[in-house]
Design an enzyme around this catalytic site. Structure first.
Site, PDB file in Angstrom:
ATOM      1  N   ASP A 120      26.452  -8.242  24.900  1.00 18.32           N
ATOM      2  CA  ASP A 120      25.894  -7.006  24.902  1.00 18.32           C
ATOM      3  C   ASP A 120      25.460  -6.809  23.449  1.00 18.32           C
ATOM      4  O   ASP A 120      26.013  -7.206  22.592  1.00 18.32           O
ATOM      5  CB  ASP A 120      26.857  -5.787  25.383  1.00 18.32           C
ATOM      6  CG  ASP A 120      27.335  -6.058  26.756  1.00 18.32           C
ATOM      7  OD1 ASP A 120      26.556  -6.555  27.605  1.00 18.32           O
ATOM      8  OD2 ASP A 120      28.075  -5.232  26.991  1.00 18.32           O
ATOM      9  N   ARG A 121      24.246  -5.957  23.255  1.00 18.11           N
ATOM     10  CA  ARG A 121      23.855  -5.546  22.064  1.00 18.11           C
ATOM     11  C   ARG A 121      24.890  -4.935  21.220  1.00 18.11           C
ATOM     12  O   ARG A 121      24.970  -5.379  19.994  1.00 18.11           O
ATOM     13  CB  ARG A 121      22.672  -4.714  22.115  1.00 18.11           C
ATOM     14  CG  ARG A 121      22.146  -4.326  20.867  1.00 18.11           C
ATOM     15  CD  ARG A 121      21.103  -3.036  20.986  1.00 18.11           C
ATOM     16  NE  ARG A 121      19.865  -3.496  21.728  1.00 18.11           N
ATOM     17  CZ  ARG A 121      18.772  -3.452  21.193  1.00 18.11           C
ATOM     18  NH1 ARG A 121      18.831  -3.622  19.544  1.00 18.11           N
ATOM     19  NH2 ARG A 121      17.861  -4.098  21.742  1.00 18.11           N
TER      20      ARG A 121
END
Length: 199
Positions: free
Chosen positions: A53-54
């Site tokens: 995930d970012r």
């Protein structure tokens, strides 16, 4: 990129890097380049096999050869590549297993408590399946979302200024040598003060 990308392991077959929080793994729908796109500028044959995930930080592995790509694809499919994360949850939990289905599919995350104080629990989370946002969703379903989770955390989103999730350990068999590789990433400075609150 906001922070430099540290190379953890590199040879003819594999590239393992330490992704900083805030950097997407892959280009988003708006076309903003991700870590993979930046790395592929200098290595066009690089292959992506999983995403982080970012908002999370930590280890991401890429394939650099046909042999590695086949092995990585099989390893992620059969879950023989072991991924371990460190996280801080808003709330108190015990050791155990989260196995609520995600999107109608089986999902399993193991939970091991490291420390707990001030309404937070530091845990080690091990993925046994690879559903989208699995750890974040399992934590939220349990009523103890990951601190700083802007998507699933509810009020705990304000508990920290970034998602308190770090991909700390990656264990896999080298596709060429057969050696079992254990690669680790230390907790970043942006998370250490939160971990200190749990002790």
């Amino acid at each position: 990129m906001a922070e430099p990308v540290r190379i953890v392991f590199q040879d003819d077959h594999l590239l393992v890097v330490d992704k900083p929080a805030g950097q997407a793994t892959q280009a988003d729908r708006k076309g903003e380049p991700g870590l993979y796109d930046v790395l592929r500028d200098s290595e066009p044959t690089l292959a992506l096999h999983h995403r982080l995930d970012r908002a999370a930080s930590g280890l991401v592995v890429f394939g650099r050869s046909g042999l590695a790509n086949r092995a990585l694809a099989d390893g992620f499919r059969t879950h023989t590549i072991q991924r371990t994360y460190e996280a801080v949850l808003a709330g108190i939990v015990s050791d155990g297993t989260w196995n609520a289905p995600i999107d109608g599919k089986p999902a399993r995350s193991d939970v091991r408590v490291q420390s707990s104080a001030n309404g937070f629990t530091a845990v080690v989370l091990t993925l046994h399946t690879g559903r989208t946002h699995q750890l974040r969703r399992h934590a939220a379903m349990n009523g103890t979302p990951i601190a700083g989770d802007r998507r699933y955390g509810g009020s705990s989103a304000r508990a920290w200024n970034r998602l308190a999730l770090h991909a700390a350990r990656l264990e896999l068999t080298h596709p060429s040598t057969g050696e079992r590789l254990i690669l680790e990433s230390p907790l970043p400075d942006s998370l250490t003060p939160l971990w200190a609150l749990t002790t």
